[in-house]
Design a protein around this motif. Structure first.
Motif, short mmCIF file in Angstrom:
data_model
loop_
_atom_site.label_atom_id
_atom_site.label_comp_id
_atom_site.label_asym_id
_atom_site.label_seq_id
_atom_site.Cartn_x
_atom_site.Cartn_y
_atom_site.Cartn_z
N LEU A 172 0.81 -1.20 0.00
CA LEU A 172 0.00 0.00 0.00
C LEU A 172 0.85 1.26 0.00
N ASP A 173 1.97 1.27 0.72
CA ASP A 173 2.78 2.49 0.77
C ASP A 173 3.39 2.81 -0.59
N ARG A 174 3.60 1.80 -1.43
CA ARG A 174 4.14 2.03 -2.77
C ARG A 174 3.02 2.34 -3.78
N ALA A 175 1.85 1.75 -3.59
CA ALA A 175 0.73 1.98 -4.51
C ALA A 175 0.02 3.30 -4.24
N ALA A 176 0.10 3.79 -3.01
CA ALA A 176 -0.67 4.98 -2.62
C ALA A 176 -0.42 6.19 -3.52
N PRO A 177 0.81 6.51 -3.95
CA PRO A 177 0.99 7.69 -4.80
C PRO A 177 0.20 7.63 -6.10
N LEU A 178 -0.11 6.42 -6.60
CA LEU A 178 -0.89 6.32 -7.83
C LEU A 178 -2.30 6.87 -7.65
N ALA A 179 -2.82 6.82 -6.42
CA ALA A 179 -4.21 7.21 -6.17
C ALA A 179 -4.37 8.69 -5.86
N ASN A 180 -3.32 9.45 -5.96
CA ASN A 180 -3.38 10.86 -5.57
C ASN A 180 -3.03 11.83 -6.69
N ARG A 181 -2.95 11.37 -7.93
CA ARG A 181 -2.43 12.25 -8.98
C ARG A 181 -3.41 12.38 -10.14
N PRO A 182 -3.55 13.58 -10.69
CA PRO A 182 -4.33 13.74 -11.92
C PRO A 182 -3.55 13.19 -13.10
N TYR A 183 -4.26 12.79 -14.14
CA TYR A 183 -3.61 12.23 -15.31
C TYR A 183 -3.08 13.35 -16.20
N GLY A 184 -2.03 13.04 -16.98
CA GLY A 184 -1.41 14.04 -17.86
C GLY A 184 -2.39 14.57 -18.90
N GLU A 185 -2.62 15.86 -18.89
CA GLU A 185 -3.65 16.45 -19.76
C GLU A 185 -3.29 16.37 -21.23
N GLY A 186 -1.99 16.31 -21.55
CA GLY A 186 -1.57 16.26 -22.94
C GLY A 186 -1.94 14.97 -23.64
N ARG A 187 -2.39 13.97 -22.90
CA ARG A 187 -2.73 12.67 -23.48
C ARG A 187 -4.24 12.43 -23.51
N MET A 188 -5.02 13.45 -23.18
CA MET A 188 -6.46 13.28 -23.09
C MET A 188 -7.19 14.11 -24.14
N TYR A 189 -8.39 13.65 -24.50
CA TYR A 189 -9.25 14.44 -25.38
C TYR A 189 -10.52 14.83 -24.62
N ARG A 190 -11.17 15.84 -25.15
CA ARG A 190 -12.46 16.31 -24.63
C ARG A 190 -13.42 16.41 -25.80
N GLU A 191 -14.64 15.87 -25.66
CA GLU A 191 -15.58 15.80 -26.76
C GLU A 191 -16.98 16.20 -26.29
N GLU A 192 -17.55 17.20 -26.93
CA GLU A 192 -18.90 17.66 -26.60
C GLU A 192 -19.83 17.30 -27.75
N LEU A 193 -20.78 16.43 -27.49
CA LEU A 193 -21.67 15.92 -28.54
C LEU A 193 -23.08 16.46 -28.43
N GLY A 194 -23.38 17.23 -27.41
CA GLY A 194 -24.72 17.78 -27.24
C GLY A 194 -25.75 16.78 -26.75
N GLU A 195 -25.31 15.62 -26.25
CA GLU A 195 -26.24 14.62 -25.74
C GLU A 195 -26.85 15.09 -24.41
N PRO A 196 -28.14 14.89 -24.18
CA PRO A 196 -28.72 15.22 -22.88
C PRO A 196 -28.01 14.45 -21.77
N TRP A 197 -27.83 15.11 -20.63
CA TRP A 197 -27.07 14.46 -19.55
C TRP A 197 -27.76 13.21 -19.04
N GLY A 198 -29.05 13.27 -18.73
CA GLY A 198 -29.71 12.14 -18.08
C GLY A 198 -29.80 10.92 -18.95
N GLY A 199 -30.31 11.05 -20.15
CA GLY A 199 -30.42 9.92 -21.05
C GLY A 199 -31.14 8.76 -20.40
N ASP A 200 -30.68 7.55 -20.68
CA ASP A 200 -31.28 6.34 -20.12
C ASP A 200 -30.52 5.96 -18.85
#
Length: 202
Positions: A172-200
């Motif tokens: 746990l002492d070695r795995a714990a740092p993995l649970a406290n960090r945001p992911y690198g933003e340069g490797r992520m995409y963001r997509e807005e499709l206009g879908e209603p939030w609730g949906g099914d």
């Protein structure tokens, strides 16, 4: 807090990416809301096992007390209490399989979904913990502070393949740092499709 993600994959793709044993057949939700079934990878007898579980651990298991919310679908690792720490021993750590997660955009009554995923992988892992309950297995995901791509205060703790063994089986002492960090933003995409939030949501 993340309350919607997608898991649009096949068992063959899951086996290849996670090097996990899978059942011959399995049923899960392609669009996962709280208390729906999602695919989860955990460690047992030195093997990675993948199977559907229900999203949301009863709060009586996590905290030992009842309150207004019957289950927890997400939690902050750094805010865990002594009772919750037992859930982070390595037999109970898991990888939640997803291809993207959503946050609501817009004003109340007209909110839409904004999706987030990784540019370089069609499926990836969200760090989580799981539990055995009377009617099956359940899971919950870890939260980290958001990066500049995700416009909410928190986001899922995303793990790279090189992190999988440490999260599933490391001390746990070695795995714990993995649970406290945001992911690198340069490797992520963001997509807005206009879908209603609730949906099914059923």
């Amino acid at each position: 807090m993340t309350s919607l993600y997608r898991c649009r994959t096949a068992l063959s793709e899951l086996r290849e990416h996670f090097n996990a044993l899978t059942p011959a057949r399995a049923s899960w939700s392609a669009e996962v809301w709280p208390e729906r079934s999602g695919l989860v990878v955990y460690r047992k007898s030195g093997n990675r096992i993948a199977e559907p579980m229900r999203w949301g651990i009863p709060r009586t298991i996590l905290n030992g007390v009842r309150n207004g919310r019957p289950v927890s679908t997400t939690m902050w690792f750094q805010r865990r209490n002594p009772t919750q720490s037992a859930r982070f021993e390595n037999p109970w750590r898991c990888l939640i399989v997803l291809d993207s997660f959503a946050c609501p955009s817009g004003s109340p009554g007209a909110r839409t979904r904004t999706w987030f995923g990784l540019d370089d992988r069609p499926i990836f892992a969200w760090a989580g913990v799981w539990a055995q309950v009377e009617d099956g297995k359940v899971f919950c995901g870890m939260l980290a502070p958001s990066n500049n791509v995700v416009f909410r205060p928190s986001m899922p703790v995303i793990l790279d393949p090189d992190d999988y063994d440490l999260w599933l089986g490391g001390r746990l002492d070695r795995a714990a740092p993995l649970a406290n960090r945001p992911y690198g933003e340069g490797r992520m995409y963001r997509e807005e499709l206009g879908e209603p939030w609730g949906g099914d949501t059923r």
